[in-house]
Design an enzyme around this catalytic site. Sequence first.
Site, PDB file in Angstrom:
ATOM      1  CB  CYS A  36       8.650  -5.349 -23.353  1.00 30.48           C
ATOM      2  SG  CYS A  36       9.109  -4.351 -22.122  1.00 30.48           S
ATOM      3  CB  CYS A  39       7.087  -4.693 -19.788  1.00 31.05           C
ATOM      4  SG  CYS A  39       7.355  -3.576 -20.904  1.00 31.05           S
TER       5      CYS A  39
END
Lengths: 307, 104
Positions: free
Chosen positions: B30, B33
Amino acid sequence: MDKTFDLIIIGAGPSGLAASVYASRYKLEHLIFGMEDGGQMNEIHQIENWPGNISISGRELVGNFISHVENYGVKINHESVVNLKKIADERFEVETSRGKYVARSVILAMGAEYRRMNIPGEKEFIGKGVSYCATCDAMFFKDKTVAVIGGGNSAAVVALELADFADKVYLIYHGNKLTAEPVWMEKMADSAKITKVDDTGVLEIKGEEKVEKIILDKPHEDKTFLKVDGVFIEIGSEPGVELARKLGIETDDGNYIKVNADQSTSLPGIFAAGDITTGSNKFRQVLTAASEGAIASSSAYKFVKLK
Amino acid sequence: MALEFTDQNFDQEVLKSDLPVLVDFWAPWCGPCQMMGPIIDELAKDMGGKVKVGKLNVDENSGVSQRYSIMSIPNMKVFKGGQMVKDFVGVQNIDTLKEELGKL
């Protein structure tokens, strides 16, 4: 008297980072502020139109951009910019959450944010089935049914990405034609998991604890709702122009900052680059954002050093 | 540096903690993230002593992730006295997080 920088770049997406690389090479003493290293690039699954890389993940490309910026000794400041004002001719004050900085020129490269649908259930179910980032969340929908709302390039890419995990993907859009690149259209036609629902709008997202169904504005296969576990919203973006407004910089009807061919704005010394501008025929690409950043730095150099 | 929470140490380190705890649910695939990573480390450094700050990889710790029905990351949840008291979905800026943690 505080130090005066040649240039301050606000935003650390492709346009701001490219601007920093060029500014370093022009030996402009500059700062770059950004809350999100790489900006929207982080959310792109695969980029297949960045010349020099046949296919590269957004995250990997962000890493390349950041290393290039840091190679010249520049570090991104993770401070949020709260105010921007002109304090004298060729002197702009940038106020962040932690301090004030003065520069002779500024490049606005804050990019754009996801456009929201503003329908009932959208906000309530963020993190509970509603997502704006398929790269982050596709994995959570393994063997589930999801809807992608939008008819452009990013919606097509997201539908394909989700088809790798989900059992069924509805692609819901207004009008009868998708506007995605033909390469993506061909890939979608080959996927048995993707069902196109054209000429249809979504009125509401419903569920108890999490998303369970969406309400359509006209029937699809005799039903005005679809049972889904997730809803991915990909209906474009809105420019983040609050700071530009504080300076009274001219924008167009869609709130994009009006720029000239040299990326200058209506206020001398303030330049703008990337998704926040009216430039590059509003073709929202990493490539065009980076090129606007390069031009903006070149113009800032001429403004600061060559006058 | 931020701590690392897992299915094994979550109850002890988070739910039974004397200090409030911020848990950053993340995964290596991600992008946003990854973007939060340095912000979480900075937060851990700045809030040390007042709030415990750590990350939990949802890919490797499906037990805790399922318990809290994680469907979107990055997701930062704050726990106090074993209960979840705050929930932030999506990328957050460090100043917002500090302000919210300061209120605890």
